[in-house]
Design an enzyme around this catalytic site. Structure first.
Site, PDB file in Angstrom:
ATOM      1  N   SER A  77       1.906  24.250  35.589  1.00  0.00           N
ATOM      2  CA  SER A  77       2.680  23.791  34.436  1.00  0.00           C
ATOM      3  C   SER A  77       3.269  22.399  34.648  1.00  0.00           C
ATOM      4  O   SER A  77       3.657  22.030  35.761  1.00  0.00           O
ATOM      5  CB  SER A  77       3.815  24.782  34.166  1.00  0.00           C
ATOM      6  OG  SER A  77       4.751  24.259  33.243  1.00  0.00           O
ATOM      7  N   GLU A 136       6.102  21.694  33.814  1.00  0.00           N
ATOM      8  CA  GLU A 136       7.501  21.898  34.193  1.00  0.00           C
ATOM      9  C   GLU A 136       7.712  21.710  35.695  1.00  0.00           C
ATOM     10  O   GLU A 136       8.839  21.548  36.148  1.00  0.00           O
ATOM     11  CB  GLU A 136       7.967  23.291  33.772  1.00  0.00           C
ATOM     12  CG  GLU A 136       8.172  23.459  32.272  1.00  0.00           C
ATOM     13  CD  GLU A 136       9.407  22.732  31.747  1.00  0.00           C
ATOM     14  OE1 GLU A 136      10.378  22.566  32.517  1.00  0.00           O
ATOM     15  OE2 GLU A 136       9.391  22.330  30.567  1.00  0.00           O
ATOM     16  N   TYR A 183      11.776  28.715  36.491  1.00  0.00           N
ATOM     17  CA  TYR A 183      10.374  28.775  36.079  1.00  0.00           C
ATOM     18  C   TYR A 183       9.584  27.659  36.741  1.00  0.00           C
ATOM     19  O   TYR A 183       8.489  27.878  37.271  1.00  0.00           O
ATOM     20  CB  TYR A 183      10.271  28.657  34.563  1.00  0.00           C
ATOM     21  CG  TYR A 183       8.856  28.483  34.064  1.00  0.00           C
ATOM     22  CD1 TYR A 183       7.983  29.563  33.996  1.00  0.00           C
ATOM     23  CD2 TYR A 183       8.385  27.231  33.669  1.00  0.00           C
ATOM     24  CE1 TYR A 183       6.675  29.409  33.546  1.00  0.00           C
ATOM     25  CE2 TYR A 183       7.085  27.065  33.216  1.00  0.00           C
ATOM     26  CZ  TYR A 183       6.237  28.158  33.169  1.00  0.00           C
ATOM     27  OH  TYR A 183       4.946  27.986  32.725  1.00  0.00           O
TER      28      TYR A 183
END
Length: 341
Positions: free
Chosen positions: A124, A126, A148
């Protein structure tokens, strides 16, 4: 003889689009699903007679071993995760167990039971978090800003370690934000288009959001699953950023969505501090040059078209339930049905 694929997270947005793509390419598709008292197969209802579902859980190694043993896959796509950033703050341990250690368990199941299978790991953007360079590419250092994000970093390095330690074919796809009408309602893009549809249909009066000036590189999930597949068709495993190379703000997304129904977002949007993250990620912009050159991949759906298709789908959904108000008789007219997405 057709190839066999096992998809964890097949009931999610990406899993449903990937299953469709693989079936179109003559794969036999298995999907891992968690046992729930009320199963949620809404995204794959139209595929249930074409795929084989296996019960399993990323927190349970034995169930993963059993699924891999039964499917005997040529390719494994690990898309399952606790994928909502906001929830990772309130459930950090659960996020680590599923999103981080869950990926490790998938690698271990493949290593034990089907070591020749190729593995795709859903990484990801992120992971970049508080970005150290712009745009972000495969060599950009990680600086995650949420449970996360750092769970995904763990999974990313687990994938590389299994590739290097056991000579397994394991790839990381570092996917930037990708959306669709099948996106979960808790994610900001669907929260926006759902609220726009409700307001346009006279069912609501406001939309409460957090940081309108956060920028994201948004693409269409249907395009991105093709990149996942392409990674596993290469001769050697590698890691790739998948992105549109464009960044747009939440404010731009909101403005476009409200414009689709002929409304001014400033009349309906309320900025609510409770929706701000404890640690903000302000600007994500991907550089997908490597994927373009090595995989021959590029996004096909523009940002504007993405917002339009999502808004249209949510408006049509509410109109089917509540009917079309007179004042909204022509609120969206794109010439395409939401069913096409």
């Amino acid at each position: 003889m057709s190839k066999i694929a096992l998809i964890t997270g097949i009931t999610g947005q990406d899993g449903s689009y990937l299953a469709e793509w693989l079936l179109e390419n003559n794969y036999s598709v298995y999907g891992l699903v968690r046992r729930l008292s009320t199963p949620n197969y809404s995204r794959i209802e139209h595929l249930l007679d074409k795929v084989t579902l296996l019960e399993g859980d990323l927190t349970d190694q034995s169930s993963l071993d059993a699924a891999v043993t039964e499917a005997k896959p040529d390719e494994v796509y690990n898309l399952a995760a606790q994928s909502f950033v906001a929830t990772s703050w309130t459930q950090p341990v659960a996020t680590g167990e599923v999103t981080g250690l869950g990926a490790l368990r998938v690698m271990e199941a493949v290593r034990r039971c089907c070591p020749d299978a190729k593995v795709y790991q859903a990484s990801s953007s992120e992971m970049f978090g508080k970005v150290l360079e712009t745009p972000q590419r495969e060599t950009t250092p990680f600086y995650p800003r949420s449970p996360y994000g750092f769970a995904k970093v763990y999974a990313y390095w687990a994938t590389i370690n299994y590739r290097e330690s056991y000579e397994m074919f394991c790839c990381n796809g570092i996917l930037f934000n990708h959306e669709s009408p099948r996106r979960g309602i808790e994610f900001v893009t669907r929260k926006i288009t759902d609220a726009v549809a409700r307001i346009a249909c006279g069912l609501d009066k406001e939309l409460r959001l957090g940081n309108l000036d956060a920028y994201r590189d948004w693409g269409f999930a249907g395009d991105y699953v093709k990149a996942m597949w392409l990674m596993l068709q290469q001769e050697t495993p590698d890691d790739y950023v998948i992105a549109t190379n464009e960044a747009h703000s939440v404010r731009e997304f909101v403005d476009l969505a409200f414009s689709e129904v002929g409304l001014n977002y400033e009349d309906y949007v309320v900025v609510d501090p409770k929706y701000f993250r404890p640690a903000e990620v302000n600007y994500l912009l991907g550089d997908a040059t490597k994927a373009k050159e090595a995989l021959g991949w590029k996004p096909e759906v523009s940002f504007e078209k993405l917002v339009r298709m999502m808004t249209l789908a949510d408006v049509e959904r509410y109109e089917k339930i509540y009917g079309k108000p007179e004042e909204s008789a022509s609120i969206v007219n794109t010439g395409r049905s939401a069913q096409e997405y």
